[in-house]
Write a protein that holds these residues in place. Structure first.
Motif, PDB file in Angstrom:
ATOM      1  N   PRO A  57      19.647 -45.674 -74.269  1.00  0.00           N
ATOM      2  CA  PRO A  57      19.141 -44.322 -73.987  1.00  0.00           C
ATOM      3  C   PRO A  57      17.770 -44.052 -74.601  1.00  0.00           C
ATOM      4  O   PRO A  57      16.919 -43.419 -73.986  1.00  0.00           O
ATOM      5  CB  PRO A  57      20.194 -43.391 -74.605  1.00  0.00           C
ATOM      6  N   ALA A  64      15.039 -45.788 -72.509  1.00  0.00           N
ATOM      7  CA  ALA A  64      14.734 -45.012 -71.298  1.00  0.00           C
ATOM      8  C   ALA A  64      13.951 -43.754 -71.684  1.00  0.00           C
ATOM      9  O   ALA A  64      12.979 -43.381 -71.007  1.00  0.00           O
ATOM     10  CB  ALA A  64      16.025 -44.653 -70.570  1.00  0.00           C
ATOM     11  N   ALA A  65      14.342 -43.125 -72.788  1.00  0.00           N
ATOM     12  CA  ALA A  65      13.660 -41.899 -73.225  1.00  0.00           C
ATOM     13  C   ALA A  65      12.182 -42.166 -73.519  1.00  0.00           C
ATOM     14  O   ALA A  65      11.327 -41.311 -73.271  1.00  0.00           O
ATOM     15  CB  ALA A  65      14.350 -41.319 -74.461  1.00  0.00           C
ATOM     16  N   ALA A  90      22.145 -48.619 -67.211  1.00  0.00           N
ATOM     17  CA  ALA A  90      22.322 -48.548 -68.662  1.00  0.00           C
ATOM     18  C   ALA A  90      23.499 -49.395 -69.156  1.00  0.00           C
ATOM     19  O   ALA A  90      23.393 -50.096 -70.159  1.00  0.00           O
ATOM     20  CB  ALA A  90      22.512 -47.091 -69.091  1.00  0.00           C
ATOM     21  N   ALA A 104      11.975 -45.748 -65.928  1.00  0.00           N
ATOM     22  CA  ALA A 104      12.932 -45.021 -66.774  1.00  0.00           C
ATOM     23  C   ALA A 104      14.209 -44.715 -65.995  1.00  0.00           C
ATOM     24  O   ALA A 104      15.325 -44.883 -66.511  1.00  0.00           O
ATOM     25  CB  ALA A 104      12.300 -43.724 -67.277  1.00  0.00           C
ATOM     26  N   ARG A 105      14.040 -44.279 -64.762  1.00  0.00           N
ATOM     27  CA  ARG A 105      15.226 -43.906 -63.973  1.00  0.00           C
ATOM     28  C   ARG A 105      16.088 -45.118 -63.640  1.00  0.00           C
ATOM     29  O   ARG A 105      17.312 -45.083 -63.766  1.00  0.00           O
ATOM     30  CB  ARG A 105      14.802 -43.206 -62.677  1.00  0.00           C
ATOM     31  N   GLN A 145      18.021 -46.158 -66.624  1.00  0.00           N
ATOM     32  CA  GLN A 145      19.173 -45.284 -66.843  1.00  0.00           C
ATOM     33  C   GLN A 145      20.324 -45.651 -65.920  1.00  0.00           C
ATOM     34  O   GLN A 145      21.478 -45.694 -66.332  1.00  0.00           O
ATOM     35  CB  GLN A 145      18.772 -43.840 -66.563  1.00  0.00           C
ATOM     36  N   GLU A 146      19.979 -45.919 -64.648  1.00  0.00           N
ATOM     37  CA  GLU A 146      21.037 -46.273 -63.698  1.00  0.00           C
ATOM     38  C   GLU A 146      21.755 -47.547 -64.125  1.00  0.00           C
ATOM     39  O   GLU A 146      22.929 -47.721 -63.871  1.00  0.00           O
ATOM     40  CB  GLU A 146      20.438 -46.503 -62.301  1.00  0.00           C
ATOM     41  N   ARG A 157      24.887 -49.040 -76.498  1.00  0.00           N
ATOM     42  CA  ARG A 157      25.182 -48.038 -75.463  1.00  0.00           C
ATOM     43  C   ARG A 157      24.650 -46.657 -75.844  1.00  0.00           C
ATOM     44  O   ARG A 157      24.105 -45.944 -75.005  1.00  0.00           O
ATOM     45  CB  ARG A 157      26.705 -47.985 -75.288  1.00  0.00           C
TER      46      ARG A 157
END
Ligand code: NAP
Ligand code: MG
Length: 490
Positions: free
Chosen positions: A133, A136-137, A109, A102-103, A106-107, A128
């Protein structure tokens, strides 16, 4: 909202300057292998296919085409990881890997969003702000469940199933991969996932993230190919669970193939959602919700609000406002941040939509399209509404999966309800009214998995999602989504 004055301004050429998202930052390859056992490898038979940008028809990359041999290799790699390191790992450790995915997602994205828009044609604003998002969530949400399964199923013992075979469609490529992989991994399974033929690139990017997150080899295998690759996954005897998202037609084939086997399955299929606007609704807000629900993302949404029922007293006003709003929608370059409606995902899908535009007119419907121009190359469809249609018309009954809205009117609550329910599907719906009592009554009575009130297309990883009737079997998302990936004992 277009008033007569600013409509003039729009018509007179109120132009937005182009605001394209850069693509220099993308680390994309020209060739991709299959991600099996923690490595990118060529397909056994050496076959490949191209994925293109539907907005320009240019080739983006060549990807490997997996045959039954490759599917077998991937399932074996997944089994080895399941009986090996992943199966033996403590749940809290498993959770850390999922958090790491997930992290990293996000990086990266921006990169994911741009690739999603390039490969699939959806506006960058959508990829976007929504797809990436939310994907990742989902990993964050399910990472948290990994070591808390005993609280999800109090008094029962949740055991993983084994190898999950997962097949996903082209409309939300990364998000669907996240919906499938995150709960599977959280529950301790390993996976073989196949993205759709026309949109493989973000799933392959996700494979890179998974490698960077150092997951043990074989926990996640991502293989590319067409329908026969999907069928080989579904039918492989080493697969313990099948998770499919796609059309109702293919869902039926899969359900038949799985009958009599021990495989657990979930099917997330088509939809023909109804939005219902009562006369007491906040009309401007409703019009915006309808536009969002069917035109954004080109109508390539399983829960798209493709049918609209408007109470007679406000029908004229709503239809006029919809037409005015349609005129202001910007159709074009998916990478432009101003774009509302991007490219249709493939030439095949465009042909399908166009055939429905013909059918709708032949059946006697009145078609209205926005007057915007569309680019010459690539696959495009202007936002379209049909009025003067009835319940038996095919554009009212069948899933078009394009920016096409069929509008009908109603007088009473019961009429709206029976019209809304008169479809083989039951995935989602929307109700627009000022009265809470009407909202409760309608949401209880519409036979659909999700019903939004005074809003539309809102998602959260903690909410379950899934269909009634021919829209599917089982639920994904939330606590309910865990159930699909475990067997419960005492
Ligand atoms: P599709 O044609 O059914 O394809 C879905 C996936 O299945 C693709 O990866 C496809 O591969 C593969 N496939 C095709 N034939 C197969 C077979 N015989 N056995 C196993 N796999 C097979 O659907 P689509 O046109 O890609 O997607 C649009 C549909 O998905 C719409 O009906 C939409 O409503 C539905 N959808 C539902 C949800 C939901 O949550 N309910 C969400 C999103 C989309 P190829 O594409 O490579 O041929
Ligand atoms: Mg493509």
């Amino acid at each position: 909202m277009a008033t007569p004055e600013n409509k003039l301004a729009f018509d007179g050429g109120w132009e937005y300057d182009p605001a394209p998202e850069g693509v220099e930052h993308i680390r994309a390859k020209k060739r991709y292998g299959l991600y099996i056992g923690g490595k990118f490898v060529a397909a056994e038979k050496g076959r490949t296919f191209d994925t293109i940008n539907p907005a320009t028809e240019e080739k983006l990359a060549r990807v490997a085409q997996a045959s039954e041999l490759d599917v077998d290799k991937a399932v074996k790699a997944a089994r080895k990881a399941y009986t090996g390191p992943w199966g033996r790992m403590k749940a809290s450790e498993r959770g850390k890997y999922i958090f790491r995915i997930a992290r990293i997602m996000q990086e990266r994205a921006r990169e994911f969003a741009a690739i999603e828009s390039l490969d699939g044609g959806k506006p960058i604003r959508e990829s976007r702000d929504v797809d990436v998002p939310l994907a990742a969530a989902h990993f964050f949400y399910y990472a948290g469940w990994a070591d808390k399964l005993e609280y999800a199923f109090p008094g029962r013992k949740a055991k993983s199933l084994g190898v999950a075979g997962q097949v996903i469609p082209w409309n939300f490529p990364l998000l669907m991969a996240a919906w499938k992989l995150a709960p599977a991994l959280a529950c301790g399974n390993t996976a073989v996932l196949k993205p759709a033929e026309t949109t493989p690139l973000t799933a392959l990017k996700l494979a890179e993230v998974i490698a960077d997150a150092d997951l043990p080899p074989g926990v996640v295998n991502i293989i590319t190919g067409a329908g026969d690759t999907g069928a080989a996954i579904v039918n492989h005897p080493g697969v313990d669970k099948v998770a499919f998202t796609g059309s109702t037609g293919v869902g039926r084939i899969i359900q038949k193939a799985l009958a009599g086997t021990n495989k657990k399955y979930t099917l997330e299929l088509g939809g023909k959602a109804a939005n219902i606007i009562f006369a007491d609704a906040a009309i401007d807000q409703a019009v915006e919700g309808i536009v969002n629900g069917i035109f954004f993302n080109q109508g390539h949404v399983c829960c798209a609000g493709s049918r609209l029922f408007v109470q007679e007293a406000v029908a004229e006003e709503v239809i006029q406002k919809l037409k005015d709003r349609m005129e202001t929608l910007i159709v074009g370059d998916p990478l432009d941040k101003n774009t509302d409606i991007g490219a249709i995902n493939s030439s095949m899908q465009l042909e399908k939509i166009q055939s429905y535009l013909e059918i709708g007119q032949q059946e006697g419907g009145t078609m209205h399209q926005s007057s915007c121009s569309v680019p010459e190359t690539g696959y495009w469809c202007r936002p379209t509404i049909f009025t003067g249609v009835s319940q038996s018309n095919r554009v009212v009954q069948e899933e078009i999966f394009g920016p096409v809205l069929a509008i009908q009117t109603f007088r009473t609550f019961d009429e709206a309800l029976s019209k809304a329910n008169n479809t083989p599907y039951g995935l989602s719906g929307g109700v627009w009214t000022d009265k809470g009592a009407k909202i409760f009554k309608m949401t209880q009575s519409v036979r659909a998995g999700v019903v939004w009130a005074n809003t539309f297309n809102k998602f959260d990883p903690s909410s379950p999602f899934g269909g009634y009737k021919e829209s599917g079997v089982g639920r994904e998302g939330g606590l309910h989504g865990l159930d699909a990936y475990v067997k419960l004992g005492v």
